[in-house]
Motif scaffolding. Sequence first.
Motif, short mmCIF file in Angstrom:
data_model
loop_
_atom_site.label_atom_id
_atom_site.label_comp_id
_atom_site.label_asym_id
_atom_site.label_seq_id
_atom_site.Cartn_x
_atom_site.Cartn_y
_atom_site.Cartn_z
N LEU A 68 70.88 -17.73 92.49
CA LEU A 68 69.98 -17.30 91.37
C LEU A 68 69.16 -18.28 91.36
CD1 LEU A 68 70.01 -15.64 88.66
CD2 LEU A 68 71.16 -17.48 87.61
N ARG A 69 67.70 -17.70 91.15
CA ARG A 69 66.36 -18.63 91.15
C ARG A 69 66.46 -19.17 89.94
NH1 ARG A 69 61.01 -15.48 91.50
NH2 ARG A 69 61.76 -14.80 89.49
N GLU A 70 66.11 -20.35 89.74
CA GLU A 70 66.06 -21.38 88.73
C GLU A 70 65.16 -20.57 87.56
OE1 GLU A 70 64.13 -25.61 87.67
OE2 GLU A 70 64.93 -25.30 89.77
N GLY A 71 65.71 -20.70 86.61
CA GLY A 71 65.00 -20.05 85.36
C GLY A 71 65.45 -18.71 84.97
N GLU A 72 66.06 -18.07 85.91
CA GLU A 72 66.71 -16.70 85.70
C GLU A 72 67.92 -16.64 84.75
OE1 GLU A 72 65.31 -13.95 86.42
OE2 GLU A 72 63.50 -14.97 87.60
N ASP A 73 68.21 -15.63 84.22
CA ASP A 73 69.48 -15.61 83.53
C ASP A 73 70.76 -15.53 84.32
OD1 ASP A 73 71.37 -14.92 81.34
OD2 ASP A 73 70.53 -13.04 81.11
N SER A 74 71.73 -16.05 84.21
CA SER A 74 73.01 -16.10 85.02
C SER A 74 73.71 -14.77 84.82
CB SER A 74 73.87 -17.06 84.72
OG SER A 74 74.34 -17.19 83.23
N TYR A 75 73.40 -13.97 83.88
CA TYR A 75 73.82 -12.57 83.84
C TYR A 75 73.68 -11.77 84.89
CZ TYR A 75 75.65 -8.35 81.30
OH TYR A 75 76.37 -7.13 80.96
N LEU A 76 72.40 -11.94 85.29
CA LEU A 76 71.80 -11.03 86.41
C LEU A 76 72.81 -11.12 87.75
CD1 LEU A 76 68.16 -11.97 86.98
CD2 LEU A 76 69.11 -9.90 86.30
N LEU A 77 73.56 -12.37 88.01
CA LEU A 77 74.56 -12.35 88.85
C LEU A 77 75.68 -11.58 88.65
CD1 LEU A 77 74.48 -16.09 90.24
CD2 LEU A 77 73.79 -14.10 91.40
N LYS A 78 76.17 -11.41 87.68
CA LYS A 78 77.23 -10.74 86.96
C LYS A 78 76.84 -9.28 87.24
CE LYS A 78 80.65 -10.09 83.53
NZ LYS A 78 81.03 -10.73 82.23
N GLN A 79 75.89 -9.02 86.76
CA GLN A 79 75.41 -7.58 87.09
C GLN A 79 75.64 -6.96 88.49
OE1 GLN A 79 71.80 -8.03 84.64
NE2 GLN A 79 72.46 -6.18 83.53
N LEU A 80 74.95 -7.92 89.36
CA LEU A 80 74.76 -7.75 90.79
C LEU A 80 76.26 -7.33 91.25
CD1 LEU A 80 71.93 -9.92 92.31
CD2 LEU A 80 72.11 -7.43 92.35
N ARG A 81 77.09 -8.38 91.12
CA ARG A 81 78.45 -8.43 91.40
C ARG A 81 79.25 -7.30 90.86
NH1 ARG A 81 82.85 -9.68 88.75
NH2 ARG A 81 81.83 -10.89 87.20
N ARG A 82 78.90 -6.52 89.97
CA ARG A 82 79.66 -5.22 89.25
C ARG A 82 79.07 -4.21 89.87
NH1 ARG A 82 79.74 -6.50 82.99
NH2 ARG A 82 77.59 -5.71 83.32
N GLY A 83 77.89 -4.32 90.27
CA GLY A 83 77.25 -3.03 90.78
C GLY A 83 76.22 -2.19 89.88
N ASP A 84 75.78 -2.97 88.78
CA ASP A 84 75.24 -2.41 87.64
C ASP A 84 73.73 -2.07 88.01
OD1 ASP A 84 77.12 -2.89 86.09
OD2 ASP A 84 76.22 -4.57 84.96
N PHE A 85 73.24 -2.67 89.28
CA PHE A 85 71.81 -2.29 89.74
C PHE A 85 72.17 -1.43 90.89
CE2 PHE A 85 71.11 -6.46 87.58
CZ PHE A 85 69.65 -5.92 87.03
N SER A 86 71.37 -0.41 90.99
CA SER A 86 71.60 0.57 92.31
C SER A 86 70.38 0.15 93.11
CB SER A 86 71.64 1.88 91.88
OG SER A 86 72.44 2.17 91.04
N PRO A 87 70.96 -0.03 94.38
CA PRO A 87 69.46 -0.40 95.31
C PRO A 87 68.82 0.95 95.62
CG PRO A 87 71.68 -0.61 96.39
CD PRO A 87 72.16 -0.33 95.18
N GLU A 88 67.36 0.76 95.61
CA GLU A 88 66.80 1.88 95.76
C GLU A 88 66.30 1.88 97.34
OE1 GLU A 88 63.72 2.75 92.73
OE2 GLU A 88 64.52 0.99 91.80
N LEU A 89 66.25 0.72 98.01
CA LEU A 89 65.86 0.63 99.56
C LEU A 89 67.10 0.02 100.28
CD1 LEU A 89 62.09 -0.30 100.01
CD2 LEU A 89 63.11 1.95 100.51
N PHE A 90 67.35 0.76 101.40
CA PHE A 90 68.57 0.06 102.29
C PHE A 90 68.12 -0.47 103.54
CE2 PHE A 90 70.56 2.85 99.24
CZ PHE A 90 71.77 2.11 98.77
#
Length: 167
Positions: A68-90
């Motif tokens: 997690l980049r400094e200054g970013e919300d730690s909730y982003l990591l939880k969202q990534l881990r849970r799959g809340d973000f869908s990748p658009e490019l692979f």
Amino acid sequence: MRENDDLSLFREIVKDVKPLEQNVFVPERKNLKKKLAIKEIREKEDTLFFFSDEYEPLLNEESAVKYLREGEDSYLLKQLRRGDFSPELFLDLHGLKKQEAKIELASLIQACEKEHICCASVMTGYGTFTLKRQVPRWLVQHPRVRALHQAPREWGGDAAILMLLDV
């Protein structure tokens, strides 16, 4: 009455002026294509500049890969881990050598910037674990990478990395 005076005064002033000849200039298209190709190569080189093989970030390689980049919300990591973000490019790096993988990774980030895509997936696979260890080290160096996490099972599990970009 004043308008007629102005008009006659204007005509008096411009009576000796010759009209300009309108020429049409059509630039050559091949130079434009060459300039665009050079620009794209430079952009890729700029992105490659951020990927040093000597840099050793503080990543816990025994557990799931995360950053997690400094200054970013730690909730982003939880969202990534849970799959809340869908990748658009692979990007699948299976079978690529280290230098080839670095170029492809730079191209992926560049494509995400162009297309305004904030989430992408990088498939590292297992193999000799070279790319699995090196890709996160490269990604944390790039200023556009906000966060990354080992992908959830539906996006590749521990053989893939989801990354969030600042676009």
